[in-house]
Design a protein around this motif. Structure first.
Motif, PDB file in Angstrom:
ATOM      1  N   HIS A 148      -4.821   3.653   1.017  1.00  0.00           N
ATOM      2  CA  HIS A 148      -4.554   2.208   1.017  1.00  0.00           C
ATOM      3  C   HIS A 148      -4.581   1.623  -0.389  1.00  0.00           C
ATOM      4  CE1 HIS A 148      -4.891   1.771   5.402  1.00  0.00           C
ATOM      5  NE2 HIS A 148      -5.744   2.762   5.284  1.00  0.00           N
ATOM      6  N   GLY A 149      -5.338   2.260  -1.286  1.00  0.00           N
ATOM      7  CA  GLY A 149      -5.455   1.697  -2.617  1.00  0.00           C
ATOM      8  C   GLY A 149      -6.490   2.411  -3.462  1.00  0.00           C
ATOM      9  N   LEU A 150      -6.737   1.806  -4.650  1.00  0.00           N
ATOM     10  CA  LEU A 150      -7.694   2.359  -5.608  1.00  0.00           C
ATOM     11  C   LEU A 150      -8.647   1.241  -5.995  1.00  0.00           C
ATOM     12  CD1 LEU A 150      -8.413   4.781  -7.521  1.00  0.00           C
ATOM     13  CD2 LEU A 150      -6.811   3.792  -9.167  1.00  0.00           C
ATOM     14  N   PHE A 151      -9.951   1.499  -5.829  1.00  0.00           N
ATOM     15  CA  PHE A 151     -10.967   0.480  -6.094  1.00  0.00           C
ATOM     16  C   PHE A 151     -11.889   0.938  -7.205  1.00  0.00           C
ATOM     17  CE2 PHE A 151     -15.149  -1.460  -5.125  1.00  0.00           C
ATOM     18  CZ  PHE A 151     -14.791  -2.800  -5.258  1.00  0.00           C
ATOM     19  N   ASP A 152     -12.012   0.121  -8.239  1.00  0.00           N
ATOM     20  CA  ASP A 152     -12.905   0.421  -9.362  1.00  0.00           C
ATOM     21  C   ASP A 152     -14.300  -0.056  -8.989  1.00  0.00           C
ATOM     22  OD1 ASP A 152     -14.378   0.280 -11.824  1.00  0.00           O
ATOM     23  OD2 ASP A 152     -12.447   0.449 -12.879  1.00  0.00           O
ATOM     24  N   ILE A 153     -15.217   0.897  -8.826  1.00  0.00           N
ATOM     25  CA  ILE A 153     -16.540   0.576  -8.298  1.00  0.00           C
ATOM     26  C   ILE A 153     -17.361  -0.235  -9.299  1.00  0.00           C
ATOM     27  CG2 ILE A 153     -18.728   1.613  -7.514  1.00  0.00           C
ATOM     28  CD1 ILE A 153     -16.867   3.976  -6.493  1.00  0.00           C
ATOM     29  N   GLU A 154     -17.189   0.071 -10.594  1.00  0.00           N
ATOM     30  CA  GLU A 154     -17.969  -0.669 -11.594  1.00  0.00           C
ATOM     31  C   GLU A 154     -17.372  -2.049 -11.870  1.00  0.00           C
ATOM     32  OE1 GLU A 154     -18.288   2.362 -14.573  1.00  0.00           O
ATOM     33  OE2 GLU A 154     -20.086   3.190 -13.619  1.00  0.00           O
ATOM     34  N   LYS A 155     -16.044  -2.094 -12.023  1.00  0.00           N
ATOM     35  CA  LYS A 155     -15.404  -3.399 -12.305  1.00  0.00           C
ATOM     36  C   LYS A 155     -15.169  -4.207 -11.043  1.00  0.00           C
ATOM     37  CE  LYS A 155     -13.081  -1.809 -16.502  1.00  0.00           C
ATOM     38  NZ  LYS A 155     -11.900  -0.985 -16.830  1.00  0.00           N
ATOM     39  N   LYS A 156     -15.411  -3.569  -9.896  1.00  0.00           N
ATOM     40  CA  LYS A 156     -15.211  -4.223  -8.602  1.00  0.00           C
ATOM     41  C   LYS A 156     -13.823  -4.861  -8.464  1.00  0.00           C
ATOM     42  CE  LYS A 156     -20.093  -5.129  -7.552  1.00  0.00           C
ATOM     43  NZ  LYS A 156     -20.365  -3.743  -7.927  1.00  0.00           N
ATOM     44  N   CYS A 157     -12.790  -4.075  -8.771  1.00  0.00           N
ATOM     45  CA  CYS A 157     -11.441  -4.615  -8.598  1.00  0.00           C
ATOM     46  C   CYS A 157     -10.496  -3.540  -8.057  1.00  0.00           C
ATOM     47  CB  CYS A 157     -10.909  -5.155  -9.923  1.00  0.00           C
ATOM     48  SG  CYS A 157     -10.683  -3.884 -11.161  1.00  0.00           S
ATOM     49  N   HIS A 158      -9.427  -3.999  -7.436  1.00  0.00           N
ATOM     50  CA  HIS A 158      -8.403  -3.100  -6.915  1.00  0.00           C
ATOM     51  C   HIS A 158      -7.267  -2.971  -7.927  1.00  0.00           C
ATOM     52  CE1 HIS A 158      -9.778  -2.509  -2.782  1.00  0.00           C
ATOM     53  NE2 HIS A 158     -10.295  -3.724  -2.875  1.00  0.00           N
ATOM     54  N   TYR A 159      -6.643  -1.788  -7.971  1.00  0.00           N
ATOM     55  CA  TYR A 159      -5.492  -1.607  -8.852  1.00  0.00           C
ATOM     56  C   TYR A 159      -4.213  -1.510  -8.032  1.00  0.00           C
ATOM     57  CZ  TYR A 159      -8.871  -0.483 -12.497  1.00  0.00           C
ATOM     58  OH  TYR A 159      -9.899  -0.528 -13.384  1.00  0.00           O
ATOM     59  N   GLU A 174      -5.520  16.695  -2.271  1.00  0.00           N
ATOM     60  CA  GLU A 174      -6.017  15.347  -1.948  1.00  0.00           C
ATOM     61  C   GLU A 174      -7.523  15.246  -2.114  1.00  0.00           C
ATOM     62  OE1 GLU A 174      -4.211  12.665  -1.248  1.00  0.00           O
ATOM     63  OE2 GLU A 174      -2.316  13.765  -1.289  1.00  0.00           O
ATOM     64  N   ARG A 175      -8.221  16.262  -1.641  1.00  0.00           N
ATOM     65  CA  ARG A 175      -9.679  16.268  -1.771  1.00  0.00           C
ATOM     66  C   ARG A 175     -10.079  16.212  -3.239  1.00  0.00           C
ATOM     67  NH1 ARG A 175     -14.338  18.823   0.634  1.00  0.00           N
ATOM     68  NH2 ARG A 175     -13.170  19.759   2.334  1.00  0.00           N
ATOM     69  N   GLU A 176      -9.404  17.007  -4.058  1.00  0.00           N
ATOM     70  CA  GLU A 176      -9.717  17.081  -5.471  1.00  0.00           C
ATOM     71  C   GLU A 176      -9.408  15.771  -6.188  1.00  0.00           C
ATOM     72  OE1 GLU A 176     -11.829  19.797  -5.810  1.00  0.00           O
ATOM     73  OE2 GLU A 176     -10.689  20.352  -7.609  1.00  0.00           O
ATOM     74  N   LEU A 177      -8.301  15.152  -5.804  1.00  0.00           N
ATOM     75  CA  LEU A 177      -7.912  13.875  -6.410  1.00  0.00           C
ATOM     76  C   LEU A 177      -8.977  12.812  -6.136  1.00  0.00           C
ATOM     77  CD1 LEU A 177      -5.501  12.673  -7.948  1.00  0.00           C
ATOM     78  CD2 LEU A 177      -4.459  12.121  -5.756  1.00  0.00           C
ATOM     79  N   ARG A 178      -9.464  12.781  -4.916  1.00  0.00           N
ATOM     80  CA  ARG A 178     -10.479  11.786  -4.559  1.00  0.00           C
ATOM     81  C   ARG A 178     -11.819  12.080  -5.223  1.00  0.00           C
ATOM     82  NH1 ARG A 178      -8.415   9.751   1.270  1.00  0.00           N
ATOM     83  NH2 ARG A 178      -6.234  10.000   0.706  1.00  0.00           N
ATOM     84  N   ARG A 179     -12.141  13.378  -5.319  1.00  0.00           N
ATOM     85  CA  ARG A 179     -13.385  13.779  -5.956  1.00  0.00           C
ATOM     86  C   ARG A 179     -13.343  13.408  -7.445  1.00  0.00           C
ATOM     87  NH1 ARG A 179     -16.064  18.705  -7.604  1.00  0.00           N
ATOM     88  NH2 ARG A 179     -14.038  19.652  -7.979  1.00  0.00           N
ATOM     89  N   PHE A 180     -12.195  13.682  -8.085  1.00  0.00           N
ATOM     90  CA  PHE A 180     -12.026  13.340  -9.499  1.00  0.00           C
ATOM     91  C   PHE A 180     -12.164  11.829  -9.691  1.00  0.00           C
ATOM     92  CE2 PHE A 180      -9.240  11.765 -12.850  1.00  0.00           C
ATOM     93  CZ  PHE A 180      -9.675  12.481 -13.958  1.00  0.00           C
ATOM     94  N   SER A 181     -11.493  11.046  -8.857  1.00  0.00           N
ATOM     95  CA  SER A 181     -11.538   9.581  -8.978  1.00  0.00           C
ATOM     96  C   SER A 181     -12.976   9.088  -8.941  1.00  0.00           C
ATOM     97  CB  SER A 181     -10.772   8.917  -7.833  1.00  0.00           C
ATOM     98  OG  SER A 181      -9.470   9.407  -7.764  1.00  0.00           O
ATOM     99  N   GLU A 234       0.823  -1.215   0.000  1.00  0.00           N
ATOM    100  CA  GLU A 234       0.000   0.000   0.000  1.00  0.00           C
ATOM    101  C   GLU A 234       0.859   1.269   0.000  1.00  0.00           C
ATOM    102  OE1 GLU A 234      -2.633  -0.319   3.404  1.00  0.00           O
ATOM    103  OE2 GLU A 234      -3.337  -2.295   2.762  1.00  0.00           O
ATOM    104  N   TYR A 235       2.189   1.059  -0.049  1.00  0.00           N
ATOM    105  CA  TYR A 235       3.120   2.163   0.147  1.00  0.00           C
ATOM    106  C   TYR A 235       2.888   3.336  -0.817  1.00  0.00           C
ATOM    107  CZ  TYR A 235       7.412   4.865   0.210  1.00  0.00           C
ATOM    108  OH  TYR A 235       8.298   5.896   0.271  1.00  0.00           O
ATOM    109  N   SER A 236       2.734   3.066  -2.121  1.00  0.00           N
ATOM    110  CA  SER A 236       2.591   4.169  -3.085  1.00  0.00           C
ATOM    111  C   SER A 236       1.321   4.974  -2.829  1.00  0.00           C
ATOM    112  CB  SER A 236       2.567   3.631  -4.516  1.00  0.00           C
ATOM    113  OG  SER A 236       3.792   2.990  -4.772  1.00  0.00           O
ATOM    114  N   TYR A 237       0.251   4.271  -2.438  1.00  0.00           N
ATOM    115  CA  TYR A 237      -0.991   4.973  -2.130  1.00  0.00           C
ATOM    116  C   TYR A 237      -0.847   5.813  -0.856  1.00  0.00           C
ATOM    117  CZ  TYR A 237      -3.328   2.543  -5.874  1.00  0.00           C
ATOM    118  OH  TYR A 237      -3.690   2.109  -7.125  1.00  0.00           O
ATOM    119  N   ALA A 238      -0.132   5.280   0.120  1.00  0.00           N
ATOM    120  CA  ALA A 238       0.099   6.037   1.354  1.00  0.00           C
ATOM    121  C   ALA A 238       0.982   7.255   1.067  1.00  0.00           C
ATOM    122  CB  ALA A 238       0.755   5.140   2.404  1.00  0.00           C
TER     123      ALA A 238
END
Ligand code: TTP
Ligand code: MN
Ligand code: MN
Ligand code: MN
Length: 383
Positions: free
Chosen positions: A348-359, A330-337, A308-312
């Motif tokens: 901790h990570g990035l989760f694709d809500i439609e594909k239901k997978c972690h990157y 940070e707020r803008e990055l999360r809002r954009f995502s 999870e290091y890169s995300y942290a």
């Protein structure tokens, strides 16, 4: 239309994470004024106005020129009517009456005191600052009177208030780094320690020093933070600390992540005397109290598992998203995502809500690529 108004109408991408926002920009006076109004709005509990002023300030930080005339302000994007009026007033009269009134108001000034004491440790405190204000607490000496009711963090913040008010210099940050590395390496010699936060974005001073700790072997991280902090404590280097354990069920929407974190106040020994040009000169002994050879400095230590290091790192480099701390990459990055990519990003990570997978990602560059964003270096994230 004039050349300068053409400059102002150039396309501004709507999310701050789509723009390069340098630390130093061309409209400091106006940005400072807008940020005072943003902070004041947050003191009044108005998140919408806080965001409006913050977004306008953030857009101005990206302008490649200094605003000169009220005319240029008309076509600025993502800048609301209220912000535009403020900007135009400053351009025409050098000052904005509303900003001057806010700055001098008792509410703003005492909220700032309460807020700063509290946020000495945690990124929360508006509600408490507001309660204090309503209880008639207007100054630090008023706070001393309710000492019995303060939490441990608040007492520590109050006790070291003068030091914590002083900015931490880069030199001090580097000396904290030596202390922290020394302690961690005495238990795990090849532990990885990275300074994050504002210093990683290129700031020359900060309100604290932030570190991210990791190791390819996750076993090596077990109990490491507690041991290193206890070791530093036994050497007298720690004035206050609070360790938040690793948690798996933290609130998604919360500004707190689930990484093991130590919020501390260090007693940083003064720099070696040979560095000081005045060393050896005899000082008149006006103050009889013995000189202190340390300074209280706020330090955050965060442990992230290697995966999870890169995300942290991305999360802890900022700029911060804490309501109401003005900068908001940070707020803008999360809002954009979430809004554009339908992906949920946290430290901790990035989760694709439609594909239901972690990157998974092994670098910050990979995370920007997952999001389809142009890579921004830490010093371009000063939104
Ligand atoms: P701060 O240390 O508050 O801010 P800063 O280093 O940008 O500025 P300053 O010089 O005033 O210290 O926060 C550093 C980053 O840590 C910020 O981007 C937010 C991030 N962060 C937390 O503080 N807590 C969390 O739980 C998470 C996920 C991130
Ligand atoms: Mn910081
Ligand atoms: Mn700060
Ligand atoms: Mn911090």
């Amino acid at each position: 239309s004039s050349v300068s108004s053409d400059k102002a109408t150039q396309e501004t991408p709507s999310y701050a994470c789509q723009r390069r926002t340098p630390l130093h920009h061309h409209n400091k006076e106006i940005v400072d004024a807008l940020q005072i109004l943003a902070l004041s709005a947050s003191f009044q509990g108005s998140e919408a106005r806080y965001l409006g002023f913050t977004r306008a300030a953030s857009v101005l930080k990206c302008l490649p020129f200094t605003l000169q005339s009220a005319e240029e302000v008309k076509d600025l994007q993502f800048c609301g009517g209220h912000s535009k009026t403020v900007i135009q007033e400053i351009l025409e009269d050098r000052v904005c009456r509303e900003v001057e009134m806010v700055k001098n108001s008792e509410h703003y000034q005492s909220m700032k005191v309460g807020f700063k004491v509290l946020t000495g440790i945690f990124g929360v405190g508006i509600r408490t600052a507001d309660k204090w204000y309503r209880d008639g607490i207007r100054s630090l000496s008023d706070l001393n009177e309710i000492e019995g009711k303060l939490t441990g963090e608040q007492k520590a913040g109050l006790l070291h208030y003068t030091d914590l008010q002083q900015p931490v210099t880069r030199d001090e940050a580097e000396r904290v780094e030596q202390l922290v590395k020394g302690a961690l390496q005495s238990f795990v010699p090849d532990v990885q320690v990275t300074m994050t936060g504002g210093f990683r974005r290129g700031k020359q001073e900060g309100h604290d020093v932030d570190f991210l700790i990791t190791h390819p072997n996750e076993e090596a991280l077990n109990g490491l933070l507690r041991k290193a902090v206890a070791w530093l404590d036994s050497k007298g280097s720690i004035l206050y600390h609070h360790i938040k354990g690793r948690s798996h069920n933290f609130a998604r929407s919360s500004t707190m992540d689930g990484h093991e974190t130590c919020y501390a106040i260090f007693a940083l020994p003064n720099a070696c005397p040979e560095k000081s040009p005045d060393a050896g000169t005899i000082q008149p002994d006006l103050d009889k109290s013995p000189p202190r050879n340390w300074k209280a400095v706020r330090v955050d230590l965060v442990v992230a598992p290697y995966s999870e290091y890169s995300y942290a790192l991305l999360g802890w480099t900022g700029s911060k998203f804490f309501y109401p701390l003005l900068q908001h990459f940070e707020r803008e990055l999360r809002r954009f995502s979430l809004q554009v990519k339908k992906m949920s990003l946290n430290s901790h990570g990035l989760f694709d809500i439609e594909k239901k997978c972690h990157y998974p990602a092994t670098s910050e560059e990979e995370i920007f690529a997952h999001l389809g964003l142009l890579y921004l270096t830490p010093s371009e994230r000063n939104a």
